[in-house]
Design an enzyme around this catalytic site. Structure first.
Site, PDB file in Angstrom:
ATOM      1  N   LYS A  49      39.477  47.625  30.980  1.00  0.00           N
ATOM      2  CA  LYS A  49      40.575  48.544  31.286  1.00  0.00           C
ATOM      3  C   LYS A  49      40.452  49.104  32.698  1.00  0.00           C
ATOM      4  O   LYS A  49      39.356  49.369  33.171  1.00  0.00           O
ATOM      5  CB  LYS A  49      40.611  49.655  30.253  1.00  0.00           C
ATOM      6  CG  LYS A  49      40.855  49.054  28.875  1.00  0.00           C
ATOM      7  CD  LYS A  49      40.981  50.023  27.772  1.00  0.00           C
ATOM      8  CE  LYS A  49      41.164  49.393  26.420  1.00  0.00           C
ATOM      9  NZ  LYS A  49      40.468  48.193  26.107  1.00  0.00           N
ATOM     10  N   GLY A  50      41.596  49.250  33.351  1.00  0.00           N
ATOM     11  CA  GLY A  50      41.621  49.818  34.690  1.00  0.00           C
ATOM     12  C   GLY A  50      41.745  48.795  35.797  1.00  0.00           C
ATOM     13  O   GLY A  50      41.916  49.160  36.957  1.00  0.00           O
ATOM     14  N   CYS A  51      41.649  47.525  35.457  1.00  0.00           N
ATOM     15  CA  CYS A  51      41.796  46.474  36.466  1.00  0.00           C
ATOM     16  C   CYS A  51      43.280  46.175  36.678  1.00  0.00           C
ATOM     17  O   CYS A  51      44.070  46.237  35.736  1.00  0.00           O
ATOM     18  CB  CYS A  51      41.080  45.197  36.026  1.00  0.00           C
ATOM     19  SG  CYS A  51      39.289  45.350  35.963  1.00  0.00           S
ATOM     20  N   GLN A  52      43.630  45.844  37.908  1.00  0.00           N
ATOM     21  CA  GLN A  52      45.012  45.518  38.238  1.00  0.00           C
ATOM     22  C   GLN A  52      45.468  44.284  37.470  1.00  0.00           C
ATOM     23  O   GLN A  52      46.577  44.232  36.963  1.00  0.00           O
ATOM     24  CB  GLN A  52      45.121  45.289  39.743  1.00  0.00           C
ATOM     25  CG  GLN A  52      46.512  45.005  40.237  1.00  0.00           C
ATOM     26  CD  GLN A  52      46.542  44.863  41.757  1.00  0.00           C
ATOM     27  OE1 GLN A  52      45.599  45.202  42.447  1.00  0.00           O
ATOM     28  NE2 GLN A  52      47.634  44.350  42.267  1.00  0.00           N
ATOM     29  N   SER A  53      44.612  43.286  37.393  1.00  0.00           N
ATOM     30  CA  SER A  53      44.890  42.064  36.631  1.00  0.00           C
ATOM     31  C   SER A  53      44.211  42.185  35.271  1.00  0.00           C
ATOM     32  O   SER A  53      43.356  43.036  35.078  1.00  0.00           O
ATOM     33  CB  SER A  53      44.330  40.846  37.357  1.00  0.00           C
ATOM     34  OG  SER A  53      44.875  40.729  38.644  1.00  0.00           O
TER      35      SER A  53
END
Length: 139
Positions: A49-53
């Site tokens: 969680k929290g990644c752009q992709s």
């Protein structure tokens, strides 16, 4: 080969490339070499969680060593998680937990990433350590 040795070798390999685009091509090639992740494992439980992709990470303990499987819907992000898999896969939970992950700063990749992607590197490293921690806790 220790984690520190793998990190040094990876930094040496990246050092062969003169500019950041060549380094990114190398990182992308590492991502393409990752073992395939089963589609069934690409779920919310394995999502970082929290990644752009979208980035999925799974781990299991085999013979006292953590085995990681990862994937992403983005080539560069898949390459970035591959950097960590490359140095942490097939190591003991304790070795992973004590590993110095600042090597990623010395790759020179963060300077050419959008802030959200640069932050993803920290999220990936933390998540890999969390998975190792879950295997080192007493049952």
């Amino acid at each position: 080969m220790s984690i520190a040795d793998k990190q040094a070798l990876l930094l040496e390999e990246l050092g062969f490339f003169q500019d950041w685009t060549e380094r990114y091509e190398y990182v992308i090639s590492l991502g393409k070499k990752l073992a395939p992740m089963e589609d069934a494992s690409k779920n919310a439980e394995h999502l970082i969680k929290g990644c752009q992709s979208q980035v999925w990470l799974d781990a299991k303990l085999e013979d006292g060593k953590v085995r990681y499987v990862a994937d992403s819907d983005s080539l560069i992000t898949k390459g970035m998680i591959a950097l960590f898999v490359h140095v942490l896969d097939d190591e003991t939970p304790d070795d992973i937990l004590t590993a110095d992950m600042s090597f990623i700063d010395r790759t020179g990749l963060k300077e050419h990433l959008a802030p959200t992607r640069a932050n993803a590197l920290n999220l990936m490293a933390n998540q890999m350590k969390q998975r190792a921690l879950s295997f080192s806790l007493p049952s």
